[in-house]
Design a protein around this motif. Structure first.
Motif, PDB file in Angstrom:
ATOM      1  N   SER A  99       0.808  -1.228   0.000  1.00  0.00           N
ATOM      2  CA  SER A  99       0.000   0.000   0.000  1.00  0.00           C
ATOM      3  C   SER A  99       0.837   1.272   0.000  1.00  0.00           C
ATOM      4  O   SER A  99       0.346   2.324   0.366  1.00  0.00           O
ATOM      5  CB  SER A  99      -0.936  -0.002   1.199  1.00  0.00           C
ATOM      6  OG  SER A  99      -0.190  -0.001   2.395  1.00  0.00           O
ATOM      7  N   ARG A 100       2.066   1.204  -0.446  1.00  0.00           N
ATOM      8  CA  ARG A 100       2.926   2.399  -0.436  1.00  0.00           C
ATOM      9  C   ARG A 100       2.668   3.326  -1.611  1.00  0.00           C
ATOM     10  O   ARG A 100       3.009   4.481  -1.569  1.00  0.00           O
ATOM     11  CB  ARG A 100       4.387   1.983  -0.409  1.00  0.00           C
ATOM     12  CG  ARG A 100       4.743   1.306   0.899  1.00  0.00           C
ATOM     13  CD  ARG A 100       6.181   0.943   0.972  1.00  0.00           C
ATOM     14  NE  ARG A 100       6.458   0.340   2.265  1.00  0.00           N
ATOM     15  CZ  ARG A 100       7.470  -0.435   2.519  1.00  0.00           C
ATOM     16  NH1 ARG A 100       8.332  -0.695   1.570  1.00  0.00           N
ATOM     17  NH2 ARG A 100       7.654  -0.949   3.711  1.00  0.00           N
ATOM     18  N   GLY A 101       2.066   2.823  -2.666  1.00  0.00           N
ATOM     19  CA  GLY A 101       1.788   3.646  -3.841  1.00  0.00           C
ATOM     20  C   GLY A 101       0.373   4.187  -3.798  1.00  0.00           C
ATOM     21  O   GLY A 101      -0.399   3.916  -2.883  1.00  0.00           O
ATOM     22  N   THR A 102       0.036   4.965  -4.813  1.00  0.00           N
ATOM     23  CA  THR A 102      -1.322   5.501  -4.923  1.00  0.00           C
ATOM     24  C   THR A 102      -2.097   4.680  -5.932  1.00  0.00           C
ATOM     25  O   THR A 102      -1.682   4.518  -7.074  1.00  0.00           O
ATOM     26  CB  THR A 102      -1.294   6.977  -5.367  1.00  0.00           C
ATOM     27  OG1 THR A 102      -0.464   7.081  -6.530  1.00  0.00           O
ATOM     28  CG2 THR A 102      -0.752   7.870  -4.281  1.00  0.00           C
ATOM     29  N   SER A 103      -3.228   4.149  -5.480  1.00  0.00           N
ATOM     30  CA  SER A 103      -4.056   3.316  -6.339  1.00  0.00           C
ATOM     31  C   SER A 103      -4.887   4.187  -7.267  1.00  0.00           C
ATOM     32  O   SER A 103      -5.343   5.255  -6.894  1.00  0.00           O
ATOM     33  CB  SER A 103      -4.973   2.444  -5.480  1.00  0.00           C
ATOM     34  OG  SER A 103      -5.807   1.668  -6.304  1.00  0.00           O
ATOM     35  N   GLU A 104      -5.084   3.701  -8.491  1.00  0.00           N
ATOM     36  CA  GLU A 104      -5.881   4.441  -9.466  1.00  0.00           C
ATOM     37  C   GLU A 104      -7.368   4.159  -9.307  1.00  0.00           C
ATOM     38  O   GLU A 104      -8.161   4.539 -10.140  1.00  0.00           O
ATOM     39  CB  GLU A 104      -5.418   4.096 -10.879  1.00  0.00           C
ATOM     40  CG  GLU A 104      -4.053   4.616 -11.186  1.00  0.00           C
ATOM     41  CD  GLU A 104      -3.657   4.315 -12.617  1.00  0.00           C
ATOM     42  OE1 GLU A 104      -4.214   3.404 -13.238  1.00  0.00           O
ATOM     43  OE2 GLU A 104      -2.762   5.012 -13.111  1.00  0.00           O
ATOM     44  N   GLY A 105      -7.742   3.475  -8.271  1.00  0.00           N
ATOM     45  CA  GLY A 105      -9.151   3.220  -8.032  1.00  0.00           C
ATOM     46  C   GLY A 105      -9.503   1.751  -8.106  1.00  0.00           C
ATOM     47  O   GLY A 105      -9.540   1.170  -9.171  1.00  0.00           O
ATOM     48  N   GLY A 106      -9.744   1.183  -6.973  1.00  0.00           N
ATOM     49  CA  GLY A 106     -10.247  -0.174  -6.938  1.00  0.00           C
ATOM     50  C   GLY A 106      -9.181  -1.248  -6.944  1.00  0.00           C
ATOM     51  O   GLY A 106      -7.999  -1.011  -7.093  1.00  0.00           O
ATOM     52  N   THR A 107      -9.676  -2.446  -6.778  1.00  0.00           N
ATOM     53  CA  THR A 107      -8.827  -3.620  -6.726  1.00  0.00           C
ATOM     54  C   THR A 107      -8.675  -4.198  -8.128  1.00  0.00           C
ATOM     55  O   THR A 107      -9.662  -4.433  -8.818  1.00  0.00           O
ATOM     56  CB  THR A 107      -9.456  -4.675  -5.795  1.00  0.00           C
ATOM     57  OG1 THR A 107      -9.583  -4.114  -4.491  1.00  0.00           O
ATOM     58  CG2 THR A 107      -8.620  -5.916  -5.737  1.00  0.00           C
ATOM     59  N   ARG A 108      -7.463  -4.430  -8.531  1.00  0.00           N
ATOM     60  CA  ARG A 108      -7.210  -5.035  -9.838  1.00  0.00           C
ATOM     61  C   ARG A 108      -6.736  -6.473  -9.699  1.00  0.00           C
ATOM     62  O   ARG A 108      -6.957  -7.297 -10.572  1.00  0.00           O
ATOM     63  CB  ARG A 108      -6.178  -4.202 -10.580  1.00  0.00           C
ATOM     64  CG  ARG A 108      -5.933  -4.727 -11.954  1.00  0.00           C
ATOM     65  CD  ARG A 108      -5.259  -3.729 -12.846  1.00  0.00           C
ATOM     66  NE  ARG A 108      -5.033  -4.377 -14.126  1.00  0.00           N
ATOM     67  CZ  ARG A 108      -4.058  -4.079 -14.930  1.00  0.00           C
ATOM     68  NH1 ARG A 108      -3.220  -3.117 -14.616  1.00  0.00           N
ATOM     69  NH2 ARG A 108      -3.913  -4.711 -16.066  1.00  0.00           N
ATOM     70  N   TYR A 109      -6.059  -6.758  -8.581  1.00  0.00           N
ATOM     71  CA  TYR A 109      -5.510  -8.087  -8.341  1.00  0.00           C
ATOM     72  C   TYR A 109      -5.919  -8.572  -6.952  1.00  0.00           C
ATOM     73  O   TYR A 109      -6.203  -7.781  -6.058  1.00  0.00           O
ATOM     74  CB  TYR A 109      -3.979  -8.072  -8.412  1.00  0.00           C
ATOM     75  CG  TYR A 109      -3.425  -7.513  -9.680  1.00  0.00           C
ATOM     76  CD1 TYR A 109      -3.372  -8.282 -10.835  1.00  0.00           C
ATOM     77  CD2 TYR A 109      -2.938  -6.212  -9.735  1.00  0.00           C
ATOM     78  CE1 TYR A 109      -2.848  -7.766 -12.007  1.00  0.00           C
ATOM     79  CE2 TYR A 109      -2.425  -5.695 -10.899  1.00  0.00           C
ATOM     80  CZ  TYR A 109      -2.379  -6.478 -12.036  1.00  0.00           C
ATOM     81  OH  TYR A 109      -1.872  -5.962 -13.189  1.00  0.00           O
ATOM     82  N   ARG A 110      -5.884  -9.891  -6.792  1.00  0.00           N
ATOM     83  CA  ARG A 110      -6.104 -10.502  -5.480  1.00  0.00           C
ATOM     84  C   ARG A 110      -4.927 -11.436  -5.217  1.00  0.00           C
ATOM     85  O   ARG A 110      -4.526 -12.207  -6.095  1.00  0.00           O
ATOM     86  CB  ARG A 110      -7.420 -11.295  -5.469  1.00  0.00           C
ATOM     87  CG  ARG A 110      -7.784 -11.847  -4.111  1.00  0.00           C
ATOM     88  CD  ARG A 110      -9.073 -12.657  -4.136  1.00  0.00           C
ATOM     89  NE  ARG A 110      -8.868 -13.920  -4.848  1.00  0.00           N
ATOM     90  CZ  ARG A 110      -9.453 -14.251  -5.979  1.00  0.00           C
ATOM     91  NH1 ARG A 110     -10.304 -13.432  -6.569  1.00  0.00           N
ATOM     92  NH2 ARG A 110      -9.211 -15.408  -6.562  1.00  0.00           N
ATOM     93  N   LEU A 111      -4.371 -11.352  -4.023  1.00  0.00           N
ATOM     94  CA  LEU A 111      -3.244 -12.188  -3.636  1.00  0.00           C
ATOM     95  C   LEU A 111      -3.741 -13.204  -2.608  1.00  0.00           C
ATOM     96  O   LEU A 111      -3.968 -12.868  -1.453  1.00  0.00           O
ATOM     97  CB  LEU A 111      -2.111 -11.331  -3.061  1.00  0.00           C
ATOM     98  CG  LEU A 111      -0.823 -12.045  -2.702  1.00  0.00           C
ATOM     99  CD1 LEU A 111      -0.182 -12.688  -3.930  1.00  0.00           C
ATOM    100  CD2 LEU A 111       0.157 -11.078  -2.053  1.00  0.00           C
ATOM    101  N   ASP A 112      -3.933 -14.444  -3.052  1.00  0.00           N
ATOM    102  CA  ASP A 112      -4.391 -15.519  -2.170  1.00  0.00           C
ATOM    103  C   ASP A 112      -3.181 -16.215  -1.574  1.00  0.00           C
ATOM    104  O   ASP A 112      -2.274 -16.633  -2.306  1.00  0.00           O
ATOM    105  CB  ASP A 112      -5.241 -16.533  -2.945  1.00  0.00           C
ATOM    106  CG  ASP A 112      -6.519 -15.917  -3.490  1.00  0.00           C
ATOM    107  OD1 ASP A 112      -7.103 -15.063  -2.797  1.00  0.00           O
ATOM    108  OD2 ASP A 112      -6.933 -16.290  -4.607  1.00  0.00           O
TER     109      ASP A 112
END
Length: 163
Positions: A59-72
Motif C-alpha cells: 500500500s505504499r503507492g497511490t491506487s488508481e481506483g479499486g482492486t485489480r488483483y487478489r493475492l491468495d
C-alpha cells in the motif's frame, strides 16, 4: 583519477538497460499496480502477521481506483524439535513458515503467479518455558516479514515485466 573512474562507471551503467523497479516513486506504474492488490484474510496468528506485512508493503503507492488483483495466500507453519539432550529433552527447535500464493487478475480470473515462499529459524529451548514460547513467537514474527518480502519481490518483478 577517481572522478574519471566514477564517470566511466556511470556511462557504462546507463547503457546496460537496467531500469529501477520503482521508477516514478509512489505514482509509478509498479507502485500503482502494487497498491491495487487486495490481500484477503489469512487464518491464524501467522496469517494475521503475514497479511499485515504484505499490506504494509503493497500500500505504499497511490491506487488508481479499486482492486485489480487478489493475492491468495495459504500458510504452513511448523515447529519441529531438532537436538536431543542427554535427558531426552529437546534442546533446539526449528520453526518453518511456508506460503503458497497466487496473484489473480480479478477482471479475467487469470492466475498470474502461482508460487511458494518460505523461511525457517532456529530456536534454543531453554529451561524457562516462557522464554522458549517468547522465542518461538519472535521467530514467527521475523519469518512473517521474510516471507512477505519474498512474495512482494516476486509480485513486483512480475508486474514490472508486464509493463
Amino acid at each position: 583519477m577517481r572522478v574519471l573512474a566514477l564517470c566511466a562507471a556511470l556511462v557504462s551503467l546507463s547503457g546496460c538497460g537496467l531500469q529501477p523497479i520503482y521508477a516514478g516513486g509512489g505514482d509509478g506504474h509498479v507502485a500503482r499496480e502494487l497498491a491495487a492488490i487486495e490481500v484477503p484474510a489469512i487464518p491464524g496468528r501467522d496469517g494475521w502477521l503475514v497479511r499485515n506485512a504484505l499490506t504494509d508493503r503493497l500500500s505504499r503507492g497511490t491506487s488508481e481506483g479499486g482492486t485489480r488483483y487478489r493475492l491468495d495466500v495459504v500458510l504452513d507453519d511448523q515447529v519441529e524439535g531438532l537436538g536431543l539432550l542427554t535427558d531426552d529433552t529437546i534442546g533446539r527447535e526449528r520453526r518453518i513458515l511456508r506460503a503458497r500464493y497466487q496473484l489473480v487478475d480479478v477482471a479475467t480470473a487469470t492466475i498470474l503467479i502461482d508460487a511458494t515462499a518460505g523461511s525457517d529459524a532456529g530456536i534454543d529451548v531453554v529451561g524457562s518455558e516462557f522464554a522458549t514460547i517468547a522465542a518461538e513467537q519472535t521467530a514467527l514474527e521475523n519469518l512473517a516479514q521474510e516471507v512477505a518480502d519474498q512474495i512482494v519481490v516476486r509480485v513486483t518483478r512480475t508486474l514490472r515485466e508486464q509493463q
